[in-house]
Design a protein around this motif. Structure first.
Motif, PDB file in Angstrom:
ATOM      1  N   SER A   1      12.733  24.222  35.939  1.00 43.12           N
ATOM      2  CA  SER A   1      12.024  24.313  37.210  1.00 43.12           C
ATOM      3  C   SER A   1      10.531  24.469  36.930  1.00 43.12           C
ATOM      4  N   TYR A   2       9.722  24.370  37.983  1.00 51.33           N
ATOM      5  CA  TYR A   2       8.278  24.490  37.841  1.00 51.33           C
ATOM      6  C   TYR A   2       7.766  25.563  38.793  1.00 51.33           C
ATOM      7  N   ALA A   3       6.654  26.178  38.427  1.00 46.92           N
ATOM      8  CA  ALA A   3       6.039  27.187  39.278  1.00 46.92           C
ATOM      9  C   ALA A   3       4.525  27.113  39.094  1.00 46.92           C
ATOM     10  N   ASN A   4       3.799  27.495  40.151  1.00 48.02           N
ATOM     11  CA  ASN A   4       2.341  27.533  40.111  1.00 48.02           C
ATOM     12  C   ASN A   4       1.850  28.963  40.173  1.00 48.02           C
ATOM     13  N   LEU A   5       0.845  29.271  39.364  1.00 46.59           N
ATOM     14  CA  LEU A   5       0.196  30.582  39.360  1.00 46.59           C
ATOM     15  C   LEU A   5      -1.284  30.377  39.648  1.00 46.59           C
ATOM     16  N   VAL A   6      -1.892  31.359  40.302  1.00 47.24           N
ATOM     17  CA  VAL A   6      -3.317  31.266  40.605  1.00 47.24           C
ATOM     18  C   VAL A   6      -4.044  32.493  40.057  1.00 47.24           C
ATOM     19  N   SER A   7      -5.329  32.309  39.734  1.00 53.34           N
ATOM     20  CA  SER A   7      -6.149  33.396  39.198  1.00 53.34           C
ATOM     21  C   SER A   7      -7.608  33.119  39.516  1.00 53.34           C
ATOM     22  N   THR A   8      -8.374  34.172  39.706  1.00 56.58           N
ATOM     23  CA  THR A   8      -9.812  34.019  39.934  1.00 56.58           C
ATOM     24  C   THR A   8     -10.614  34.242  38.662  1.00 56.58           C
ATOM     25  N   ASP A   9      -9.992  34.888  37.665  1.00 50.55           N
ATOM     26  CA  ASP A   9     -10.740  35.208  36.447  1.00 50.55           C
ATOM     27  C   ASP A   9     -10.045  34.752  35.162  1.00 50.55           C
ATOM     28  N   GLY A  10      -8.815  34.189  35.257  1.00 47.03           N
ATOM     29  CA  GLY A  10      -8.095  33.732  34.073  1.00 47.03           C
ATOM     30  C   GLY A  10      -7.359  34.828  33.345  1.00 47.03           C
ATOM     31  N   ALA A  11      -7.504  36.089  33.789  1.00 52.67           N
ATOM     32  CA  ALA A  11      -6.836  37.217  33.140  1.00 52.67           C
ATOM     33  C   ALA A  11      -5.639  37.698  33.935  1.00 52.67           C
ATOM     34  N   ASP A  12      -5.777  37.764  35.255  1.00 58.23           N
ATOM     35  CA  ASP A  12      -4.697  38.233  36.128  1.00 58.23           C
ATOM     36  C   ASP A  12      -4.184  37.061  36.959  1.00 58.23           C
TER      37      ASP A  12
END
Length: 312
Positions: free
Chosen positions: A43-54
């Motif tokens: 399966s696939y999932a998307n993650l989002v971040s504003t700083d690349g750490a969290d």
């Protein structure tokens, strides 16, 4: 035992990263091994971040997983479309098909072998070549606008003119090849050599594992570099291990793509250049070429060119 050890945790592999709406969007592919031996779920999932750490799960409407195969995939044209095999992360080839080379549909992962093999994540697979079991499609040889991957499950019973063969190799599990319990996806089983692996796919039937005989010598390194359809049937080439432990060139033959047998070629002796990298035949004679040093080091001493011919 899920009650004792808990559920199997999926392996997440990042496959794309982009900037959208002032934030980073990472698409990951999740490979979840089953509780019993069998094919994994993908399966696939998307993650989002504003700083690349969290990172956190992406909200609805975020761009989804890739809709075309990964760059550098193997591709082949067949009557009615294209087939591709890509390997976006090590050990997990993935299949795709397309009616026109522009729009693609993912087919899933190649299997890891028969019902007694460890889970797919425990035995790394490498796909290295594609060929068809029937006449080349009109215009074959052109390059589609996208590239892709392949998948496989059980032993095939036959193939048709639109069938595709994928060749490569897989890691050999330790000892008997039937471990008492699957290894966690994060701790692959140690390799005890590699063995030839071949799959065949017919339209609308999915990918299925072909039989390859004989098995390589214990601890040997056996790989299939490519395959082709000739006037006398299907032929595949690569390298295997002789009884004494030396690596030698190797060829396999099949009439349908479902069952393959290595051919005893007198010219393929210890010390011969290997692996075979390409082969062509006239129906009476096959000519094979080998790359004795794929890393590009100093050329070995001895006759030149590194080729052998015979009624393989």
């Amino acid at each position: 035992d899920p009650a004792t050890f808990g559920p199997v945790r999926p392996t997440a592999t990042p496959i794309s990263l982009q900037q959208s709406g002032g934030q980073l969007v990472m698409t990951v592919r999740l490979v979840a091994d089953p509780q019993t031996i069998g094919a994994p779920a993908v399966s696939y999932a998307n993650l989002v971040s504003t700083d690349g750490a969290d990172w956190s799960p992406a909200p609805a409407g975020t761009p989804g997983p890739p809709t075309v195969p990964a760059a550098g995939a193997l591709t082949i044209q067949i009557p009615g479309g294209w087939v591709a095999i890509a390997q976006p992360d090590p050990g997990h080839p993935e299949g795709w098909n397309s009616p026109d080379g522009r729009t693609w549909t993912a087919e899933g992962l190649l299997d890891a072998g028969g019902s007694t093999a460890p889970t797919e994540a425990s035995l790394p697979i490498t796909a290295t070549g594609l060929c068809t079991t029937g006449p080349p499609a009109p215009g074959a040889g052109a390059t589609p606008t996208a590239t892709g991957t392949a998948t496989s499950t059980t032993t095939p019973t036959g193939t048709g003119p639109g069938s595709v063969v994928a060749v490569g190799s897989e890691a050999v599990p330790p000892a008997t090849g039937t471990p008492t319990s699957p290894a966690p996806a994060t701790s692959p089983l140690p390799e005890q050599g590699r063995q030839a692996a071949i799959w065949v796919s017919a339209p609308a039937t999915g990918w299925k594992r072909a039989s390859v005989n004989p098995a390589p010598a214990a601890g040997g390194l056996e790989t299939v570099s490519g395959c082709a359809r000739t006037a006398t049937g299907l032929i595949a080439w690569g390298a295997s291990t002789a009884a004494g432990g030396d690596s030698v060139p190797a060829v396999w033959r099949s009439s349908t793509g479902a069952a393959w047998n290595r051919v005893n070629v007198g010219a393929f002796t210890p010390g011969s250049p290997y692996p075979l990298t390409d082969l062509a035949g006239t129906g009476n004679v096959d000519l094979a070429v080998a790359d004795p040093d794929p890393a590009g080091g100093p050329a070995p001493t001895g006759p030149d060119p590194a080729s052998a011919s015979g009624p393989a």
